[in-house]
Design an enzyme around this catalytic site. Structure first.
Site, PDB file in Angstrom:
ATOM      1  CG  HIS A 290      41.738  49.440  54.014  1.00  0.00           C
ATOM      2  ND1 HIS A 290      40.351  49.536  53.602  1.00  0.00           N
ATOM      3  CD2 HIS A 290      42.299  50.614  53.509  1.00  0.00           C
ATOM      4  CE1 HIS A 290      40.105  50.623  53.075  1.00  0.00           C
ATOM      5  NE2 HIS A 290      41.361  51.372  53.316  1.00  0.00           N
TER       6      HIS A 290
ATOM      7  CE1 TYR B  81      33.979  43.640  53.319  1.00  0.00           C
ATOM      8  CE2 TYR B  81      32.716  42.392  51.726  1.00  0.00           C
ATOM      9  CZ  TYR B  81      33.978  43.081  52.175  1.00  0.00           C
ATOM     10  OH  TYR B  81      35.107  42.583  51.298  1.00  0.00           O
TER      11      TYR B  81
ATOM     12  N   PRO C 256      32.098  37.557  44.779  1.00  0.00           N
ATOM     13  CG  PRO C 256      31.209  39.373  43.898  1.00  0.00           C
ATOM     14  CD  PRO C 256      31.027  37.892  43.795  1.00  0.00           C
TER      15      PRO C 256
ATOM     16  CE  LYS D  34      40.257  35.486  50.689  1.00  0.00           C
ATOM     17  NZ  LYS D  34      40.905  36.817  51.041  1.00  0.00           N
TER      18      LYS D  34
ATOM     19  CE1 TYR E  71      37.102  41.193  53.123  1.00  0.00           C
ATOM     20  CE2 TYR E  71      39.350  41.938  53.257  1.00  0.00           C
ATOM     21  CZ  TYR E  71      38.211  42.165  52.859  1.00  0.00           C
ATOM     22  OH  TYR E  71      37.493  43.163  52.179  1.00  0.00           O
TER      23      TYR E  71
HETATM   24  P1  FAD Z   1      40.425  38.109  33.622  1.00  0.00           P
HETATM   25  O1  FAD Z   1      40.848  39.233  34.225  1.00  0.00           O
HETATM   26  O2  FAD Z   1      39.128  37.634  33.134  1.00  0.00           O
HETATM   27  O3  FAD Z   1      41.420  38.025  32.247  1.00  0.00           O
HETATM   28  C1  FAD Z   1      41.211  37.070  31.238  1.00  0.00           C
HETATM   29  C2  FAD Z   1      41.968  37.719  29.977  1.00  0.00           C
HETATM   30  O4  FAD Z   1      41.728  36.905  28.988  1.00  0.00           O
HETATM   31  C3  FAD Z   1      41.197  38.916  29.535  1.00  0.00           C
HETATM   32  O5  FAD Z   1      42.006  39.869  29.163  1.00  0.00           O
HETATM   33  C4  FAD Z   1      40.393  38.572  28.333  1.00  0.00           C
HETATM   34  O6  FAD Z   1      40.202  39.541  27.317  1.00  0.00           O
HETATM   35  C5  FAD Z   1      41.148  37.296  27.827  1.00  0.00           C
HETATM   36  N1  FAD Z   1      40.614  36.597  26.968  1.00  0.00           N
HETATM   37  C6  FAD Z   1      39.249  35.897  27.114  1.00  0.00           C
HETATM   38  N2  FAD Z   1      39.046  34.910  26.150  1.00  0.00           N
HETATM   39  C7  FAD Z   1      40.017  34.782  25.459  1.00  0.00           C
HETATM   40  C8  FAD Z   1      40.311  34.152  24.085  1.00  0.00           C
HETATM   41  N3  FAD Z   1      39.316  33.595  23.654  1.00  0.00           N
HETATM   42  N4  FAD Z   1      41.572  34.466  23.515  1.00  0.00           N
HETATM   43  C9  FAD Z   1      42.488  35.395  24.179  1.00  0.00           C
HETATM   44  N5  FAD Z   1      42.296  35.943  25.188  1.00  0.00           N
HETATM   45  C10 FAD Z   1      41.072  35.846  25.971  1.00  0.00           C
HETATM   46  N6  FAD Z   1      36.993  39.931  42.439  1.00  0.00           N
HETATM   47  C11 FAD Z   1      37.145  40.566  43.263  1.00  0.00           C
HETATM   48  O7  FAD Z   1      37.996  39.980  44.282  1.00  0.00           O
HETATM   49  N7  FAD Z   1      36.273  41.502  43.509  1.00  0.00           N
HETATM   50  C12 FAD Z   1      35.500  42.292  42.846  1.00  0.00           C
HETATM   51  O8  FAD Z   1      34.933  43.016  43.044  1.00  0.00           O
HETATM   52  C13 FAD Z   1      35.307  41.627  41.561  1.00  0.00           C
HETATM   53  N8  FAD Z   1      34.382  41.739  40.532  1.00  0.00           N
HETATM   54  C14 FAD Z   1      34.412  41.278  39.446  1.00  0.00           C
HETATM   55  C15 FAD Z   1      33.439  41.645  38.260  1.00  0.00           C
HETATM   56  C16 FAD Z   1      33.546  40.823  37.021  1.00  0.00           C
HETATM   57  C17 FAD Z   1      32.288  41.314  36.101  1.00  0.00           C
HETATM   58  C18 FAD Z   1      34.109  39.712  36.898  1.00  0.00           C
HETATM   59  C19 FAD Z   1      34.066  38.952  35.619  1.00  0.00           C
HETATM   60  C20 FAD Z   1      35.219  39.557  37.995  1.00  0.00           C
HETATM   61  C21 FAD Z   1      35.246  40.246  39.261  1.00  0.00           C
HETATM   62  N9  FAD Z   1      36.175  39.764  40.253  1.00  0.00           N
HETATM   63  C22 FAD Z   1      36.444  40.413  41.413  1.00  0.00           C
HETATM   64  C23 FAD Z   1      36.906  38.752  40.094  1.00  0.00           C
HETATM   65  C24 FAD Z   1      38.387  39.342  39.410  1.00  0.00           C
HETATM   66  O9  FAD Z   1      38.323  40.392  38.790  1.00  0.00           O
HETATM   67  C25 FAD Z   1      39.051  38.186  38.599  1.00  0.00           C
HETATM   68  O10 FAD Z   1      39.047  36.961  39.645  1.00  0.00           O
HETATM   69  C26 FAD Z   1      40.475  38.442  38.012  1.00  0.00           C
HETATM   70  O11 FAD Z   1      40.102  39.248  37.042  1.00  0.00           O
HETATM   71  C27 FAD Z   1      41.145  37.082  37.574  1.00  0.00           C
HETATM   72  O12 FAD Z   1      41.945  37.220  36.436  1.00  0.00           O
HETATM   73  P2  FAD Z   1      42.117  36.675  35.353  1.00  0.00           P
HETATM   74  O13 FAD Z   1      43.438  37.288  34.902  1.00  0.00           O
HETATM   75  O14 FAD Z   1      42.383  35.276  35.817  1.00  0.00           O
HETATM   76  O15 FAD Z   1      41.137  36.614  34.276  1.00  0.00           O
HETATM   77  C1  DHB Z   2      35.756  45.191  46.190  1.00  0.00           C
HETATM   78  C2  DHB Z   2      35.139  43.959  45.838  1.00  0.00           C
HETATM   79  C3  DHB Z   2      34.788  43.008  46.485  1.00  0.00           C
HETATM   80  O1  DHB Z   2      34.290  41.975  46.009  1.00  0.00           O
HETATM   81  C4  DHB Z   2      35.139  43.154  47.902  1.00  0.00           C
HETATM   82  O2  DHB Z   2      34.735  41.943  48.710  1.00  0.00           O
HETATM   83  C5  DHB Z   2      35.916  44.019  48.676  1.00  0.00           C
HETATM   84  C6  DHB Z   2      36.041  44.988  47.595  1.00  0.00           C
HETATM   85  C7  DHB Z   2      36.030  46.436  45.505  1.00  0.00           C
HETATM   86  O3  DHB Z   2      35.773  46.206  44.328  1.00  0.00           O
HETATM   87  O4  DHB Z   2      36.601  47.242  45.898  1.00  0.00           O
END
Ligand code: FAD
Ligand code: DHB
Length: 391
Positions: free
Chosen positions: A72, A200, A292, A296, A384
């Site tokens: 994109h 957006y 979100p 980022k 971005y």
């Molecule tokens: P996570 O993906 O949260 O992974 C953490 C892992 O640790 C999980 O698998 C969990 O099961 C495990 N865990 C938790 N507790 C324990 C424990 N006690 N013992 C062992 N394991 C454990 N970002 C965007 O850019 N756009 C979005 O649209 C967006 N939507 C999101 C929606 C939601 C509901 C959430 C929560 C986050 C969203 N994010 C989004 C943010 C993005 O998904 C996260 O920044 C990303 O998942 C971070 O990855 P991570 O591996 O650090 O954490």
């Molecule tokens: C998506 C989520 C976001 O927060 C964003 O800024 C752009 C795209 C997505 O889930 O596709």
């Protein structure tokens, strides 16, 4: 069982770290309290910066991403009844790749299985100890049996609700936080996206985002109140509300269909400082959350892992611990820039309950400035697509 690095969490942060260490010949165990199926069912981020794409290439899992990811070169801002394009490629010479977090996780899990790396899923009662001394230990229960894993380092990649940050003594860290007075409801559907690029939307009924996962799968978000529950949002209500927030000519093009997934996420800015405590390193959502709006969260997790993997590899290859020593400071510089951008994108695009007329006018002026000033548009674009990463 002993290992070099115990990685708590099998989300994108933990899996990326596991793969990068594996390729450098460093032993690691990944421990998660959920099942792989549960982890794969979480629908989250969708937009990857170049830094993230490069790191996935480095981890050896870039093939599917390059084949299926959508490049994109810009996004659209919709306000005042018009669509305004921000041309990333023209302004910065760079782009982003649309490729879902679910796919990233799948690619990394497949690679881990193929490489024979040790993973423990559905571990119960995970505890970490001794990270302030020389021999950190992870304890957990699996199928009724207690396990103890001794290691050199613990990587806390266990997300916002994980156990690692919660195991720190309260005097060892500080948190900085802002909770927003609204959330996002997201809907995933096997329908073609309404436009080729993300839209957006700043609308008087609230923010909306039109995103996608592929040419046949769409992801839409709506600003909602914190009191709302996902059960109250039938698909029909979601589509009706989305159409109300889109310009009529775009709403007309919208193809609706049954949802595959629907969920509500609250919006929050959160940072823990520092990100290192002795032999424990926090990374990704365990250390920071962004709203979100700037896409980022996942990208910031990747840049933490880039720093952490390089620091660990340097330590194991040469005994030099400077990279580990500077981990927190380096990460936090980039974290705060992403926090600023995500907060700002949130502030210009959402309805805030207490903003009043002054707030509404300032918001409108911000958006007008963005589409009239190349400098302002460039500032948005460079954050971005992802700010340069220090080496
Ligand atoms: P996570 O993906 O949260 O992974 C953490 C892992 O640790 C999980 O698998 C969990 O099961 C495990 N865990 C938790 N507790 C324990 C424990 N006690 N013992 C062992 N394991 C454990 N970002 C965007 O850019 N756009 C979005 O649209 C967006 N939507 C999101 C929606 C939601 C509901 C959430 C929560 C986050 C969203 N994010 C989004 C943010 C993005 O998904 C996260 O920044 C990303 O998942 C971070 O990855 P991570 O591996 O650090 O954490
Ligand atoms: C998506 C989520 C976001 O927060 C964003 O800024 C752009 C795209 C997505 O889930 O596709």
């Amino acid at each position: 069982m002993d290992t070099s690095v115990a990685i708590i969490g099998s989300g994108p942060s933990g899996l990326m770290l596991g793969q990068l260490l594996h390729r450098a010949g460093i032993d690691a165990v990944v421990i998660d309290n959920k099942s792989p199926e549960h982890i794969m069912s979480r629908i989250r981020a969708g937009v990857l910066e170049t830094v993230t794409v490069e790191l996935l290439d480095e981890a050896g899992v870039g093939d599917r991403l390059h084949a299926k990811g959508l490049v994109h070169e810009g996004i659209n801002l919709a306000f005042g009844g018009k669509l305004h394009r921000i041309d990333f490629e023209g302004l910065t010479g760079r782009h982003v790749v649309v490729y879902g977090q679910t796919e990233v996780t799948r690619d990394l899990m497949d690679a881990r299985t193929a490489s024979g790396g040790a993973s423990v899923y559905e571990a119960e009662d995970v505890r970490i100890e001794g990270f302030d001394a020389d021999r950190p230990t992870v304890r957990y229960r699996k199928d009724g049996t207690e396990h103890r894993l001794r290691c050199d380092f613990i990587a806390g990649c266990d997300g916002f609700h994980g156990v690692c940050r919660q195991s720190l003594p309260v005097q060892a860290y500080q948190t900085v936080e802002r909770v927003y007075p609204f959330g996002w409801i997201g809907l995933l559907s096997d329908t073609p996206p309404v436009a080729d690029e993300l839209i957006y939307v700043n609308h008087e009924r609230g923010f909306a985002l039109c995103s996608m996962r592929s040419n046949t799968r769409s992801r839409y978000y709506l600003q909602c109140t914190l009191a709302e529950r996902v059960e109250e949002w039938t698909d029909e209500r979601f589509w009706t509300e989305l159409k109300l927030r889109l310009d009529p000519q775009i709403a007309q093009r919208l193809v609706t269909g049954s949802s595959i997934e629907k969920s509500i996420a609250p919006l929050r800015s959160f940072v823990v400082e520092p990100m290192r405590f002795g032999r424990l390193f926090l990374a990704g959502d365990a250390a920071h959350i962004v709203p979100p709006t700037g896409a980022k969260g996942l990208n910031l997790a990747a840049s933490d892992i880039r720093y952490l993997s390089r620091a660990l590899i340097r330590f194991y290859r040469t005994g030099d611990s400077d990279g580990l020593g500077g981990y927190s400071e380096r990460c936090l510089r980039r974290v705060w820039l992403a926090e600023r951008f995500s907060w700002w994108m949130t502030s210009i695009l959402h309805r805030f309950p207490d903003a009043g007329e002054f707030g509404a006018r300032i918001q409108r002026a911000e958006l007008e400035y963005l589409v009239r000033s190349r400098a302002a548009a460039t500032a948005l674009a460079e954050s971005y697509v992802g700010l340069p990463i220090e080496d």
